[in-house]
Scaffold this active site. Sequence first.
Site, mmCIF file in Angstrom:
data_model
loop_
_atom_site.group_PDB
_atom_site.id
_atom_site.type_symbol
_atom_site.label_atom_id
_atom_site.label_comp_id
_atom_site.label_asym_id
_atom_site.label_seq_id
_atom_site.Cartn_x
_atom_site.Cartn_y
_atom_site.Cartn_z
ATOM 1 N N TYR A 161 0.816 -1.213 0.000
ATOM 2 C CA TYR A 161 0.000 0.000 0.000
ATOM 3 C C TYR A 161 0.855 1.270 0.000
ATOM 4 O O TYR A 161 1.934 1.307 0.596
ATOM 5 C CB TYR A 161 -0.934 -0.021 1.206
ATOM 6 C CG TYR A 161 -1.780 -1.274 1.246
ATOM 7 C CD1 TYR A 161 -2.748 -1.503 0.268
ATOM 8 C CD2 TYR A 161 -1.586 -2.250 2.230
ATOM 9 C CE1 TYR A 161 -3.507 -2.666 0.281
ATOM 10 C CE2 TYR A 161 -2.343 -3.413 2.245
ATOM 11 C CZ TYR A 161 -3.302 -3.613 1.268
ATOM 12 O OH TYR A 161 -4.050 -4.767 1.277
ATOM 13 N N THR A 167 -8.265 0.070 17.510
ATOM 14 C CA THR A 167 -9.062 0.347 18.711
ATOM 15 C C THR A 167 -9.504 1.803 18.752
ATOM 16 O O THR A 167 -9.868 2.319 19.794
ATOM 17 C CB THR A 167 -8.274 -0.008 19.983
ATOM 18 O OG1 THR A 167 -7.088 0.797 20.039
ATOM 19 C CG2 THR A 167 -7.889 -1.482 19.988
#
Length: 315
Positions: free
Chosen positions: A155, A227
Amino acid sequence: MRCECLFFLLIYSLRIDSKSDYQWSYDQDFFNGPQYWGRVVKEWWMCERGQIQSPIDIQPKQLLFDSSIKPIKLDKVQVVSEMVNVGQMIRVRIGYSRARPSVNITNGPLNGYQYRVQRIDFHFGNTTHNGSEHTINGRRYPMEVQLVAFNTDIYPNFTTASKSPHGIAILSILVDFGEETNMELLKMTIATASVTYKDKRVQLAEFEPWRLLPMTRDLITYEGSLTTPGCDETVTWILLNQPIYITKDHFFEWSKLYFSQESQIKAPIGPNYRATQKTNNRLVRTNIQHKTNHNCKLSVGRVFYRANQYSMRKN
């Protein structure tokens, strides 16, 4: 009180035009806490409906030994960096230049890919509560340091990687109380005096992330999520089996940090962790060597536990 919060949440959600408008927090008692992340911004739906969310509680008896997992490698280089109080946490942003190369994570369970460390996030408690995100056998530790990296082999940038398969690796280090503070963590602790309030920042000199790592080749790994909103399930989590340490006096300095800006009412950052999520039958693997009885003792701080006796089958 809860009805008022839900009403306010409904009105507030109608005003949200983009995810950047939503001032989310880790506070479980308010409308912008983790229980509402997946309801107020459509791009964050995974926070509520995802099935491989993080963090989790590491269950010793459910660890699966996998002999193919090699020790993790973190480049031993000095980086250009900046510590920022982003409100929800203290974050160290890693910069790169020709003079200062990138710091990469390789080996371990990363399938041959190279991951560049983008930032380091600090989750911590306060004087009465511990603040790590992951727990061991239900025990929460004072702090958790997370080196967040993206896959540069596939990426072009962190944003693309965070939403793509095998995009993110997070190397997690638990912090326990001890007689001496890890020297690199001490640098961070001293620097917090310059970022007391939200949006404050300070440049870090001679920062070497690899010195935050404990002296161990043992690790625990599983597939999970970020998270933070929107909780994308693209993360390979790597938890090292030994903690680093901080004294209680130094830990107290982290409780002086605020979620709010200097002109606003003081709202402390800690504790800033997301509650543990359901494992949902995920494999939680370890490379910790078995003893002669096909069990192994694994320690994190003062907690000792065993991996199960079954090895991963090779295809």
